[in-house]
Design an enzyme around this catalytic site. Structure first.
Site, PDB file in Angstrom:
ATOM      1  N   HIS A  70       1.035  -1.395   0.122  1.00  0.00           N
ATOM      2  CA  HIS A  70      -0.026   0.058  -0.075  1.00  0.00           C
ATOM      3  C   HIS A  70       0.908   1.444  -0.228  1.00  0.00           C
ATOM      4  O   HIS A  70       0.644   2.236   0.743  1.00  0.00           O
ATOM      5  CB  HIS A  70      -0.820  -0.159   1.180  1.00  0.00           C
ATOM      6  CG  HIS A  70      -2.104  -0.849   0.932  1.00  0.00           C
ATOM      7  ND1 HIS A  70      -3.318  -0.356   0.534  1.00  0.00           N
ATOM      8  CD2 HIS A  70      -2.282  -2.200   1.031  1.00  0.00           C
ATOM      9  CE1 HIS A  70      -4.255  -1.419   0.367  1.00  0.00           C
ATOM     10  NE2 HIS A  70      -3.859  -2.605   0.756  1.00  0.00           N
ATOM     11  N   TYR A 340       3.536  -6.711   9.425  1.00  0.00           N
ATOM     12  CA  TYR A 340       3.526  -5.208   9.257  1.00  0.00           C
ATOM     13  C   TYR A 340       4.624  -4.567  10.264  1.00  0.00           C
ATOM     14  O   TYR A 340       5.260  -3.667   9.774  1.00  0.00           O
ATOM     15  CB  TYR A 340       2.336  -4.500   9.828  1.00  0.00           C
ATOM     16  CG  TYR A 340       1.091  -4.920   9.050  1.00  0.00           C
ATOM     17  CD1 TYR A 340       1.096  -5.464   7.896  1.00  0.00           C
ATOM     18  CD2 TYR A 340      -0.166  -4.791   9.468  1.00  0.00           C
ATOM     19  CE1 TYR A 340      -0.047  -5.909   7.156  1.00  0.00           C
ATOM     20  CE2 TYR A 340      -1.269  -4.996   8.814  1.00  0.00           C
ATOM     21  CZ  TYR A 340      -1.221  -5.510   7.627  1.00  0.00           C
ATOM     22  OH  TYR A 340      -2.173  -5.906   6.989  1.00  0.00           O
TER      23      TYR A 340
END
Length: 351
Positions: A70, A340
């Protein structure tokens, strides 16, 4: 669909980069969340966070100082006011009825900072709710109602299949075909992205929480829920004509133009689960007749380029939860924090 187009479509179906605090890269289960049991545990422990991030970098390269996934996006600021109907299901401060500060980030899935805004890939929305007393709650969403993976191994296999071949600089069509054949959990999101044009403006885009969560009320009663954010401006995808002629970059400017006309709003709509509804498989939708409750309204009143936004150094970890909201045993949801964390740690070294 040609093999090349299949590859481009699969390329976009990826999950977000995010974590607020850096955790050990070998960790599979974040300290804040429960470790899953049985098949969920086995499915998730087949891969490590480092393997997934390495595979992402193998596809997109290393864009220094940027999110590994992203990557392309921009930030926004606003507020959220919860609705009393939701307070019956969750004691979370989100639903107190008081205005809560929100930091947001819109994004295009994938690790290419030059990705086209008209490509058939997932769009993301990350939200950080800044609660009274300094607490934080994160929500991460996609514009697809379902996800593409039931277990983290699908992540890894996908990115390995998308790694460009040295001879052509493009993914090997045979590897992509093998991935699609081996992972039927990818089918629903793949079909959605191929049959629904991307949004013309984030203000006209619905966003889905994908996973199932637990709402816990003041009496300790647990309710399984899913949620979506429905835009007040209504949903509007690109037309087929616009899809062919749209410039590479338009989403940020389109949203900035819209927000200059006034605040942009979404209603948070919570779906109440019933016994038998899948709790640990984000690729399967719940029946459409489930009860839905308005949980609040998100209002965004300003937006800014990625590097100038408060969201720039925030990761949107869906396991950063306020009291009254808890994770389920979904192996993909529980894998997000360590994955993440690795991504965040690597890009933080470049900042």
């Amino acid at each position: 669909m040609s093999d090349e187009n299949k590859g481009r479509a699969v390329l976009g179906m990826v999950a977000g980069d995010a974590v607020q605090a850096v955790a050990p890269s070998s960790l599979i289960w974040p300290a804040a969340g429960p470790a899953p049991n049985g098949e969920a545990a086995e499915g998730a422990r087949e891969v490590t966070a480092e393997q997934v991030v390495n595979a992402l970098e193998g596809v997109y390269g290393v864009n220094r100082g940027k999110r590994r996934n992203h990557t392309k996006g921009f930030g926004a600021l606003g507020s959220f006011v919860g609705a009393p109907e939701a307070a019956a299901y969750s004691r979370s401060a989100l639903f107190s009825g008081h205005e809560i500060e929100v930091v947001a980030r819109f994004s295009v899935a994938g690790g290419d900072p030059e990705a086209s805004d008209s490509e058939r890939s997932a769009r993301g929305l990350g939200l950080e709710f800044r609660l009274p007393g300094g607490g934080l709650h994160h929500i991460t969403m996609l514009h697809t109602p379902m996800f593409f993976a039931t277990i983290p191994k699908t992540f890894l296999d996908k990115f390995l299949a998308l790694k460009p071949a040295p001879a052509t600089g493009k993914p090997d069509p045979e590897k992509i075909k093998a991935f699609l054949d081996a992972h039927p959990d990818n089918t629903s999101q793949f079909h959605f992205l191929e049959t629904n044009n991307p949004p013309a403006n984030y203000a006209n885009c619905a966003f889905y929480g994908i996973h199932t969560f637990k709402f816990v009320n003041k009496d300790g009663k647990v309710t399984m829920v899913r949620w979506r954010f429905a835009p007040h401006d209504g949903e509007r995808p690109l037309s087929d004509t616009d899809l062919k002629s749209a410039p590479r970059d338009f989403l940020e400017q389109a949203f900035l133009a819209r927000i200059q006309q006034g605040p942009v709003r979404w209603d948070m709509l919570v779906t109440i689960g019933q016994p038998g509804d899948p709790e640990d498989d984000p690729t399967v939708l719940w029946p459409s007749d489930r009860k839905e409750v308005k949980a609040g309204t998100l209002t965004l009143f300003s937006a800014m380029p990625d590097e100038k936004a408060e969201s720039y150094e925030i990761s949107f970890d869906p396991l950063m939860m306020a009291d009254g909201i808890e994770p389920t045993n979904d192996p993909v949801l529980l894998f997000r924090s360590p994955a993440y964390s690795v991504s965040y740690a690597r890009r933080s070294r470049d900042l």
